[in-house]
Scaffold this motif. Structure first.
Motif, mmCIF file in Angstrom:
data_model
loop_
_atom_site.group_PDB
_atom_site.id
_atom_site.type_symbol
_atom_site.label_atom_id
_atom_site.label_comp_id
_atom_site.label_asym_id
_atom_site.label_seq_id
_atom_site.Cartn_x
_atom_site.Cartn_y
_atom_site.Cartn_z
ATOM 1 N N ALA A 393 -3.223 34.727 4.828
ATOM 2 C CA ALA A 393 -3.226 35.495 6.015
ATOM 3 C C ALA A 393 -1.522 36.011 6.356
ATOM 4 O O ALA A 393 -1.280 37.060 6.577
ATOM 5 N N PHE A 394 -0.441 34.979 6.078
ATOM 6 C CA PHE A 394 0.730 35.028 6.266
ATOM 7 C C PHE A 394 1.296 35.924 5.214
ATOM 8 O O PHE A 394 2.305 37.019 5.398
ATOM 9 N N SER A 395 1.029 36.139 4.089
ATOM 10 C CA SER A 395 1.231 37.026 3.039
ATOM 11 C C SER A 395 0.888 38.208 3.243
ATOM 12 O O SER A 395 1.721 39.372 3.051
ATOM 13 N N GLY A 396 -0.213 38.519 3.919
ATOM 14 C CA GLY A 396 -0.688 39.993 4.291
ATOM 15 C C GLY A 396 0.283 40.588 5.143
ATOM 16 O O GLY A 396 0.463 41.677 5.212
ATOM 17 N N ILE A 397 0.502 39.556 6.056
ATOM 18 C CA ILE A 397 1.499 39.874 7.291
ATOM 19 C C ILE A 397 3.141 40.254 6.587
ATOM 20 O O ILE A 397 3.519 41.423 7.039
ATOM 21 N N VAL A 398 3.369 39.489 5.606
ATOM 22 C CA VAL A 398 4.790 39.862 5.025
ATOM 23 C C VAL A 398 4.494 41.163 4.251
ATOM 24 O O VAL A 398 5.370 42.285 4.477
ATOM 25 N N ASN A 409 -0.128 51.041 3.761
ATOM 26 C CA ASN A 409 -1.609 50.794 4.109
ATOM 27 C C ASN A 409 -1.941 50.616 5.439
ATOM 28 O O ASN A 409 -2.882 51.067 6.202
ATOM 29 N N VAL A 410 -1.048 49.802 6.259
ATOM 30 C CA VAL A 410 -1.228 49.716 7.610
ATOM 31 C C VAL A 410 -0.830 51.090 8.330
ATOM 32 O O VAL A 410 -1.526 51.590 9.054
ATOM 33 N N GLU A 411 0.064 52.078 7.857
ATOM 34 C CA GLU A 411 0.379 53.368 8.445
ATOM 35 C C GLU A 411 -1.164 54.008 8.263
ATOM 36 O O GLU A 411 -1.528 54.760 9.310
ATOM 37 N N LYS A 412 -1.612 53.934 7.234
ATOM 38 C CA LYS A 412 -2.820 54.768 7.185
ATOM 39 C C LYS A 412 -4.290 54.187 7.951
ATOM 40 O O LYS A 412 -4.865 54.851 8.457
ATOM 41 N N ASN A 413 -4.240 52.844 7.710
ATOM 42 C CA ASN A 413 -5.484 52.098 8.194
ATOM 43 C C ASN A 413 -5.354 51.450 9.331
ATOM 44 O O ASN A 413 -6.267 50.933 10.243
ATOM 45 N N GLY A 414 -4.283 51.370 10.085
ATOM 46 C CA GLY A 414 -4.135 50.522 11.265
ATOM 47 C C GLY A 414 -3.555 49.034 10.988
ATOM 48 O O GLY A 414 -3.601 48.814 9.821
ATOM 49 N N PRO A 415 -3.672 48.128 12.034
ATOM 50 C CA PRO A 415 -3.131 46.983 11.789
ATOM 51 C C PRO A 415 -4.002 45.941 10.880
ATOM 52 O O PRO A 415 -5.454 46.317 10.972
ATOM 53 N N TYR A 416 -3.833 45.063 10.368
ATOM 54 C CA TYR A 416 -4.885 44.254 9.617
ATOM 55 C C TYR A 416 -5.317 43.336 10.838
ATOM 56 O O TYR A 416 -4.873 43.076 11.767
ATOM 57 N N GLU A 417 -6.772 43.034 10.872
ATOM 58 C CA GLU A 417 -7.692 42.284 11.756
ATOM 59 C C GLU A 417 -7.857 40.717 10.846
ATOM 60 O O GLU A 417 -8.108 40.878 9.917
ATOM 61 N N LEU A 418 -7.468 39.924 11.802
ATOM 62 C CA LEU A 418 -7.750 38.519 11.348
ATOM 63 C C LEU A 418 -8.617 37.845 12.449
ATOM 64 O O LEU A 418 -8.436 37.921 13.590
ATOM 65 N N HIS A 419 -9.551 37.114 11.722
ATOM 66 C CA HIS A 419 -10.765 36.487 12.634
ATOM 67 C C HIS A 419 -10.884 35.185 12.329
ATOM 68 O O HIS A 419 -10.617 34.840 11.138
ATOM 69 N N GLY A 420 -11.216 34.241 13.249
ATOM 70 C CA GLY A 420 -11.234 32.894 12.782
ATOM 71 C C GLY A 420 -11.617 31.827 14.155
ATOM 72 O O GLY A 420 -11.844 32.445 15.274
ATOM 73 N N ASP A 421 -11.652 30.528 13.854
ATOM 74 C CA ASP A 421 -11.776 29.683 15.140
ATOM 75 C C ASP A 421 -10.798 30.162 16.252
ATOM 76 O O ASP A 421 -9.572 30.247 16.107
ATOM 77 N N GLY A 445 17.784 44.439 15.729
ATOM 78 C CA GLY A 445 18.091 45.891 16.258
ATOM 79 C C GLY A 445 16.951 46.802 16.070
ATOM 80 O O GLY A 445 16.796 47.795 16.773
ATOM 81 N N LYS A 446 16.014 46.515 15.191
ATOM 82 C CA LYS A 446 14.858 47.222 15.046
ATOM 83 C C LYS A 446 13.585 46.787 15.796
ATOM 84 O O LYS A 446 13.361 45.588 15.937
ATOM 85 N N GLN A 447 13.134 47.714 16.434
ATOM 86 C CA GLN A 447 11.956 47.369 17.108
ATOM 87 C C GLN A 447 10.684 46.977 16.268
ATOM 88 O O GLN A 447 10.030 47.659 15.399
ATOM 89 N N TYR A 448 10.001 45.743 16.445
ATOM 90 C CA TYR A 448 8.946 45.245 15.916
ATOM 91 C C TYR A 448 7.570 45.823 16.302
ATOM 92 O O TYR A 448 7.225 45.477 17.442
ATOM 93 N N ILE A 449 7.069 46.451 15.451
ATOM 94 C CA ILE A 449 5.606 46.823 15.658
ATOM 95 C C ILE A 449 4.653 45.910 14.827
ATOM 96 O O ILE A 449 4.798 46.088 13.653
ATOM 97 N N PRO A 450 3.771 45.098 15.483
ATOM 98 C CA PRO A 450 2.955 44.174 14.827
ATOM 99 C C PRO A 450 2.100 44.946 13.743
ATOM 100 O O PRO A 450 1.299 46.076 14.164
ATOM 101 N N CYS A 451 1.925 44.422 12.629
ATOM 102 C CA CYS A 451 1.026 44.850 11.584
ATOM 103 C C CYS A 451 -0.371 44.422 11.442
ATOM 104 O O CYS A 451 -0.970 44.323 10.475
ATOM 105 N N TYR A 452 -0.501 43.435 12.463
ATOM 106 C CA TYR A 452 -1.769 42.700 12.426
ATOM 107 C C TYR A 452 -2.327 42.669 14.002
ATOM 108 O O TYR A 452 -1.725 42.751 14.884
ATOM 109 N N ARG A 453 -3.520 42.342 13.950
ATOM 110 C CA ARG A 453 -4.222 41.897 15.211
ATOM 111 C C ARG A 453 -5.104 40.771 15.142
ATOM 112 O O ARG A 453 -6.094 40.707 14.209
ATOM 113 N N ILE A 454 -4.989 39.668 15.907
ATOM 114 C CA ILE A 454 -5.796 38.656 15.869
ATOM 115 C C ILE A 454 -6.698 38.522 16.807
ATOM 116 O O ILE A 454 -6.776 38.814 18.086
#
Length: 457
Positions: A393-398, A409-421, A445-454
């Motif tokens: 999961a963290f490898s994907g976020i990296v 991939n994220v620009e084209k398909n949106g944030p990664y989705e992570l599902h779990g407990d 100095g750069k605004q961070y836009i999350p590449c994931y959704r939990i």
């Protein structure tokens, strides 16, 4: 041609000084084969060493006209670069260390493509076959020295850290070198450069001329972590999983400095391996450390590990805050225990053959949206298997943060989705939010836009 671009021919160093006709033509042919794009991108990253771009997509776009080719000569090969970053040159000549790293890229990319991938001698499906491949890549890079006692400390941490944290990593490296210990890192800036920089002074004071500064990278991450100039042995592994295995097989202990998602990935990989039943008796010193200002970072990491992997995982590391000398003393004592164990068990000092690395940690993970969504992020499994899935999961976020393919991939398909407990996912979300607030996900100095959704199930 722009003033910040240079064309040049570069002569080889080291093992490329003397080649057979067959080897010369093989290098020339292979360099334009299917792996050429990887060779080109890694070479560009090396030439951009010291630059401020930590975004693979941005680097490739800025130098879209960059080109590199292998030119055969009577005795060896030369590299022809066009539209290369001018920072790699002084008065029209390529900096020697940059040239060495450039030929290391050629050596490793071509070797893996022609000697490892597709060769029936390497079963890249079995655990033993992957380990053999890692061994041969490292041996081909001449990283092994049978005459050395255990002294290699792997240092992990963020490539984008504060100046206070960076200065602290230098102090730790200095203390390690005073005790005749060497440094291996991911080879980039920040927490990967600092320990090496400090160690050069420590080794110099001890008149230790055998200092090793090993940098281990892989094609997908090298743009964000271009080799720093202190690295005197650079190795490019074919993927992140083999890179991580190279760290734990060659290192005799690991120090973790503050970082972000990439550092969390490394921690989870390491703990997952140490939690395996076959490794529980094997000594392997692990220390988390940073200045006093980084204490909250390690509190968050420690809480996350406790809530997900349990007390057995927490028992495998120490946390030492703001005490470089104590870090070095504890690491030196831990490595002495490693030496005694290897001596008694008959294992090699330079490569840990006895360490159990199961296929869950070796199988390359491709962070597609489907693969990220289907990760088994629940506690109804062995802790080492949960660590393997959290690592993915963290490898994907990296990948979504800094790798060219992941960003696109994220620009084209949106944030990664992570599902779990729910409990586990809340712990993960809390940790990631703390990274973002501390600006550990991108350069300050750069605004961070999350590449994931939990999503908690």
């Amino acid at each position: 041609m722009s003033n910040d671009l240079v064309d040049a021919q570069v002569s080889p160093t080291g093992q490329f000084d003397i080649l057979s006709k067959y080897e010369i033509h093989k290098l020339s042919d292979e360099s334009r084969g299917p792996q050429y794009q990887i060779f080109r991108n890694c070479s560009l990253a090396v030439l951009n060493s010291g630059g401020y771009l930590d975004d693979g997509k941005e680097l490739l776009e800025k130098y879209s006209d960059f080109n590199i080719s292998v030119i055969p000569t009577e005795r060896s090969v030369k590299l022809q670069v066009r539209n290369a970053p001018a920072s790699a040159f002084v008065d029209g000549k390529m900096i020697r260390g940059v040239a060495e790293h450039l030929f290391s890229v050629l050596r490793d990319i071509i070797y893996v493509n022609s000697e490892i991938t597709g060769d029936p001698r390497y079963d890249l499906v079995s655990a033993r076959g992957v380990t053999d491949a890692v061994f041969h890549i490292l041996r081909n890079a001449d990283t092994f020295d049978r005459s050395r006692s255990p002294r290699l400390v792997v240092c992990w941490g963020g490539h984008s850290i504060s100046s206070e944290e960076y200065d602290y990593t230098k102090k730790v490296g200095y203390e390690l070198a005073l005790r005749h210990l060497d440094i291996c890192t991911g080879c980039g800036p920040g927490a990967m450069k600092g320990p090496m920089k400090g160690a050069t002074i420590g080794h110099a004071k001890q008149r230790d001329r055998r200092g090793q500064y090993i940098g281990i990278s892989e094609p997908g991450i090298i743009a964000a972590e271009a080799p720093n100039p202190i690295v005197n042995q650079l190795v490019i592994m074919p993927d992140i999983e083999k890179r991580l295995e190279a760290f734990v097989r060659t290192g005799h202990g690991i120090i973790v400095f503050p970082g972000g998602a990439g550092t969390a990935e490394e921690i989870l990989y390491l703990l997952g391996i140490l939690l395996h039943e076959e490794n529980r008796q094997q000594p392997f010193p692990v220390i988390f450390t940073g200045p006093a200002s980084a204490s909250d970072y390690f509190i968050r990491i420690d809480q996350f590990i406790g809530s997900t992997l349990g007390e057995a995982a927490r028992s495998r590391y120490q946390i030492i805050i703001d005490d470089p000398a104590e870090v070095a003393r504890q690491m030196a004592a831990g490595i002495e225990a490693v030496r005694q164990y290897r001596k008694e068990s008959g294992d090699a000092y330079y490569f840990n053959w006895q360490l159990k690395v199961s296929t869950e940690f070796q199988r390359p993970f491709v962070p597609t949206h489907a693969n990220m969504r289907s990760l088994a992020l629940h506690k109804n499994q062995e802790p080492y298997l949960l660590a393997a899935n959290l690592r993915r999961a963290f490898s994907g976020i990296v990948s979504g943060n800094v790798k060219d393919e992941g960003i696109r991939n994220v620009e084209k398909n949106g944030p990664y989705e992570l599902h779990g407990d729910p409990t586990l996912m809340r712990s993960m979300d809390t940790l990631l939010e703390s990274f973002a607030k501390q600006q550990r996900m991108k350069l300050p100095g750069k605004q961070y836009i999350p590449c994931y959704r939990i999503n908690a199930e």
